[in-house]
Design an enzyme around this catalytic site. Sequence first.
Site, mmCIF file in Angstrom:
data_model
loop_
_atom_site.group_PDB
_atom_site.id
_atom_site.type_symbol
_atom_site.label_atom_id
_atom_site.label_comp_id
_atom_site.label_asym_id
_atom_site.label_seq_id
_atom_site.Cartn_x
_atom_site.Cartn_y
_atom_site.Cartn_z
ATOM 1 N N GLU A 4 9.522 -26.725 43.529
ATOM 2 C CA GLU A 4 9.299 -25.126 43.788
ATOM 3 C C GLU A 4 8.403 -24.215 43.558
ATOM 4 O OE1 GLU A 4 13.629 -23.559 43.510
ATOM 5 O OE2 GLU A 4 13.604 -25.329 45.260
ATOM 6 N N GLU A 20 17.094 -30.805 47.955
ATOM 7 C CA GLU A 20 18.349 -30.649 47.324
ATOM 8 C C GLU A 20 19.434 -29.195 48.144
ATOM 9 O OE1 GLU A 20 16.743 -27.105 44.811
ATOM 10 O OE2 GLU A 20 15.621 -28.486 43.612
HETATM 11 C C1 GLA Z 1 16.276 -24.474 42.854
HETATM 12 C C2 GLA Z 1 15.600 -25.708 42.237
HETATM 13 C C3 GLA Z 1 16.938 -25.920 41.617
HETATM 14 C C4 GLA Z 1 17.872 -25.453 40.728
HETATM 15 C C5 GLA Z 1 18.589 -25.072 42.685
HETATM 16 C C6 GLA Z 1 20.005 -24.209 41.789
HETATM 17 O O1 GLA Z 1 16.640 -25.413 43.737
HETATM 18 O O2 GLA Z 1 14.753 -26.186 42.332
HETATM 19 O O3 GLA Z 1 16.387 -26.905 40.103
HETATM 20 O O4 GLA Z 1 17.597 -24.484 39.729
HETATM 21 O O5 GLA Z 1 17.520 -23.824 42.560
HETATM 22 O O6 GLA Z 1 20.704 -25.096 41.245
#
Ligand code: GLA
Length: 618
Positions: free
Chosen positions: A188, A264
Site C-alpha cells: 500500500e 485484501e
Molecule cells: C491495510 C494493510 C494491511 C492491514 C489492513 C488493516 O490494508 O495493507 O496490512 O493493516 O490495512 O487490517
Amino acid sequence: MTQTPSSTSTTIAAGAPSTDGPQIPKGTGVLAVAGNILVRDGEPHQIISGAVHYFRIPRPLWRDRLQRLAAMGCSTVETYVAWNFHQPHRDSRPDFSGDRDLGAFLDAAAGLDLDVIVRPGPYICAEWDFGGLPSWLLDDPQASAALRTSDPAYLDHVDAWFDHLVPIIARRQASRGGRVVAVQVENEYGSYGNDRHYLEHLRDGLLERGIDVPLFTSDGPGQLWLQGGTLDDCLATVNFGSRQQEAFAALEAFRPGQPGICMEFWNGWFDHWGAGHTTRDPEDAAAELAGMLADGRSVNFYLAHGGTNFGVWAGANTGEPGPNGPAYLPTVTSYDYDAPIGEDGRLTPKFWAFRDVIAAHTSRRPPEPPADPPRLAAAVITIDRSIPLASVLDHQPVTVSPTPQSFEALGLHHGVVRYRTRVHGPFESAALHLDGLADLASVSVNQTTSARVGRTTVDPAYAEGCTVTLAEDNVLDLTVHSLGRVNFGPRLRDPKGLSAVRLEFQHLFGWEQSALDLTELPHLDWSGPQADQDQQAFHRGAIMIDEPADGYLDLTGWHHGYVFLNGFNLGRYWPAAGPQRTLYAPAPLWRQGRNDLVLLELVAAGTTVALVDRPVLG
Ligand code: GLA
C-alpha cells in the site's frame, strides 16, 4: 536461470526443519497474466486465497491452521514477512529458525497442496510493530528521516535484508517446482508516498535476486493511492471490505484490461485498547464474497486466520490531532480480527458461510477441517512471590548521558527504561514536562510514586501531564514503558522513551538510564525484597497441567502489563482499558506437569490469575 526439478514429491510438515526445496515436482502451478485473466498451467484461473501470518502462530500450529484454510475452500495462502521479527537487532544475522523458519512455513503450505503468495515488504503495515520495519532504523538519523524512500541511508539496509530473505522465497517459486506463485512489491505504498524510484528499486531487487513469478502491488481503490503505489510493469491489485464493484471499477479506470484481484478482502477488523470489539456480520461478508467470485474476481481474505500479537509485536495507529498532538491508538494483543478461523483455530459461522459460497462457486467439495482444538479446564493460579521492578532495574547496566536517550539509542527494542536524574528544590508544585513521551511513564520522587503520565487517554490511571513536589534534594525516576510503534500513516516514525524532560521551562540534564528488554522474559532473581501490590513488580505463580491444551488467562483484577508462560511472552494485558480481557495461551506453550507464570504489572496487581476455558475479547 537453470533449475533441477525433483522427481519425487516430498512433503515437509510444519515442525520439520526447512530444506533447500524444491518440494513439489515441476510442471504444476505456474501462474501468469494473459490480458485480463490469470492463467495457471495455461488454464484460466481464479485465486481464492487467505492470509495466514506464520509470525503470529507458534510453529507447531502452522499445519493445523493451513489445513483449516484449505477446508474453507482456499487453494492459496498468502503471508507477509515481518523483517523486525527476523532481525530485531542491527548487528545480528537475520534469524530463520524455529517460529521464524519462513522456508518451513512455505513448505508446509506446499505439503498441503496450497499455492503461496508472499508479501515480503520490507514495510507490511499489518498492525505489526512499526509495520515490520526494525526499530533500530530509528537510531540512525538519516535512515530514520528516509523511511520508505529511495535514499540509500534506508535502502542499503533493505538490500542487505533482501540478500538473506529473497533466496528463501525464490527457490520455492512455482517456476522452480515450488508453490510460490506471486510476490508483492512493498505494501500500500500509495497510502504513504510517491517515490517511484523506491518502488522500482524494490522491484529490481526482487528480480535480480531471482524472483520470476508475477509481481504485483496492492493499494486502496482510488486515484491517489493507485498512482502512488503502482508500477507500470507490475499487476495492480486493490484492498477493501465492501462495495466490490465500485472498487474494481476504480481499478479498471486506472489500469484498464488487467485481471481484477482483491489482495485484501477485509472481512473483519482489529481492535485498539480502550475501544470496542469489532465484528462483521458473516452473511454480509459472504454476500460480498459471492459477488466478487461471480464477477470472476480473484480474492485474498484479510484475514483467513489472524493469530496473536504475542510479546511486544502489536502495532499502533494514530488518530485525529487533539490539543496534545495526534491521538495515539495502540492495538490489542489478540489478532483474532473476527476472521473466519478464530485466534485459537476455532471455526466460526463466517468460516462455514465462506465455505458454502466457495463450494457453490467452484463446485468442489473442500477437505474436512480438523476437529476443534481441546481446551484446558478452568483453574486458579495463585501468586506466591513478587519482586519490585525497581530492584530488577537496579541490577541492569547504566547508560549515562546529558540528555535522555530514546529506547532505540539505548539499543532496546521494547520494554522499560528507568530515567534517573537528581533535582534540587524545594518547590511546592512544579510542572514536569515529558517531551516525546512514548508511551507510559510512572513518575517517582525519592522512591515514592507521585504521578503516572501517558501518551494515550485510554486508561484513566495515566494523566496527560503532571506536577511534582520537590524537597531540597531529590532523586527523580521516570520509568517509561513502551507500547507498539505506529504501523500505518504519515506518522510512522515513532521512537520510544523520552526526547526531553523539563521542570517548568528548564531542561533537566544528566540522566542515568537502566533498560529492561521485555521481548523475552528477562533474568529475574526472586530472592529480592517482596513487592507491594501497588508497586510496579514481577509476580510469579505456577500450575500443574496433566495434558497440554489451549488455555485463556483472564486478567480481571489486574491493571496493565505482560504475562510470560514458561518464559514465552504472551503479550500485553490491559483490562483497565479493554476490550480484550483474556490472553490466548496455545497448547504448544504448556508442559505436562509444572507450568510457570510470570507477570509484570505496571500499575496495581491482583492476587490470582484465572485460567478460563473460553476467550473474552470484548
Ligand atoms: C491495510 C494493510 C494491511 C492491514 C489492513 C488493516 O490494508 O495493507 O496490512 O493493516 O490495512 O487490517
